[in-house]
Write an enzyme that holds these catalytic residues in place. Sequence first.
Site, PDB file in Angstrom:
ATOM      1  CD  GLU A  17      -4.342   7.225  -0.038  1.00 51.65           C
ATOM      2  OE1 GLU A  17      -5.513   6.832  -0.086  1.00 51.65           O
ATOM      3  OE2 GLU A  17      -3.520   6.760   0.781  1.00 51.65           O
ATOM      4  CD  GLU A  18      -1.464   5.289   3.158  1.00 49.71           C
ATOM      5  OE1 GLU A  18      -2.367   5.446   3.993  1.00 49.71           O
ATOM      6  OE2 GLU A  18      -1.380   4.295   2.420  1.00 49.71           O
ATOM      7  CG  HIS A  32      -2.322   1.172   6.886  1.00 51.81           C
ATOM      8  ND1 HIS A  32      -2.732   2.436   7.245  1.00 51.81           N
ATOM      9  CD2 HIS A  32      -2.305   1.182   5.534  1.00 51.81           C
ATOM     10  CE1 HIS A  32      -2.972   3.153   6.160  1.00 51.81           C
ATOM     11  NE2 HIS A  32      -2.730   2.406   5.103  1.00 51.81           N
ATOM     12  CG  ASP A  54      -1.830   1.170   1.289  1.00 50.68           C
ATOM     13  OD1 ASP A  54      -1.890   1.937   0.323  1.00 50.68           O
ATOM     14  OD2 ASP A  54      -2.496   1.347   2.330  1.00 50.68           O
TER      15      ASP A  54
HETATM   16 ZN   LIG Z   1      -3.291   3.289  -0.162  1.00 49.69          ZN
END
Ligand SMILES: [Zn+2]
Length: 353
Positions: free
Chosen positions: A208-209, A318, A176
């Site tokens: 993005e995170e 995550h 991710d």
């Molecule tokens: Zn992502």
Amino acid sequence: MDKIRHQFLVKLINEPGPSGFEDNVQNIYRNEVKPYCDEITTDSNGNVVATLNPGKDFSIMISGHADEIGLIVNYIDENGFIYVKSIGGIDPSILGSKRARILTGSGIIEGIFGQKSLHLEEGYKRKIPKMSEVYIDVGAKNKKDIEKLISVGDPIIFGENYRDLMNGYASARCFDNRIGVFIITEVLKTLKNRKLNITVHAVSTVQEETGIFGAGIIAYRLKPTMGIAIDAMPATDSPGISKTEFGDIKLNNGPVIRRGVKTSNRIAEKLIEVAKSKKIKYQIDIDTGNFGTDSDAISKVRSGVPVGGLEVPTRYLHSSEELLSLNDLDNCIKLLSEAILSIDKNKNFLDRI
Ligand SMILES: [Zn+2]
């Protein structure tokens, strides 16, 4: 997955790039796509846009976010232990005893997230730490020992590099969403020598995170006719996950096409139609008004952009070791490439009414 594609995946995954510190990842992307696009542009925030077949009336923005979750040095105590804050969504209880890498101005400093030996915990039971109790031990004698090397504000990554597992599965800390960047790169390579009706902007986005930032500002500039964000999404095929709550998403069962409220039904239908006609495995997941990916930001710019979501099922998102199937990556590349090739610029398939 073929060998050359696999080598590029490993290179992308192993490069650290927490949100706000994506430059090295972006340079890898830029160098890799150079032979396969007509223009490369950037912006002051670090987004990188590779455009194929520029200047057409119909354009698609495909995006993957380059950043990964990480941490940042907040405080160094007198004994040389380093306290942190998180960059993006991190559960502090997973950090203890994991590998830490501090990205300093003079290179990477290795360390570990320290935690009390279980022998020293009352009743042999560990308390879940707060982020303010999480610290990194780099083996420093004291603060003086490291203050010339490590500064407040240095970013940190946690977890491991790429590893191949059994049956075409793989694990790494940042699928991710380094896989989003990987997929858009491989799509460009696939499209390069094919006949294209439309403009393709393949965008490696930033931040993005930490609040889905980069994709929106670049979509504003590009004014795409439509957008598809590629991201990792949680698979539900490992122990203890309720299918009645989270649906049925399996590894090695194909990329996930979003259907729902915010998703353009026309884009979802197009992806499903192409998957069926090309015999590409796929799965469906829903959105109920938000994706939680770059698609959200793209959908909102100017007077609104129709968006779709194409995602790769991934276990243990995550965490320090995420896990996915390489077949799903190959199928996602194939599906997105074929969908782009099938768009006829003269028939606006996006029209709803
Ligand atoms: Zn992502």
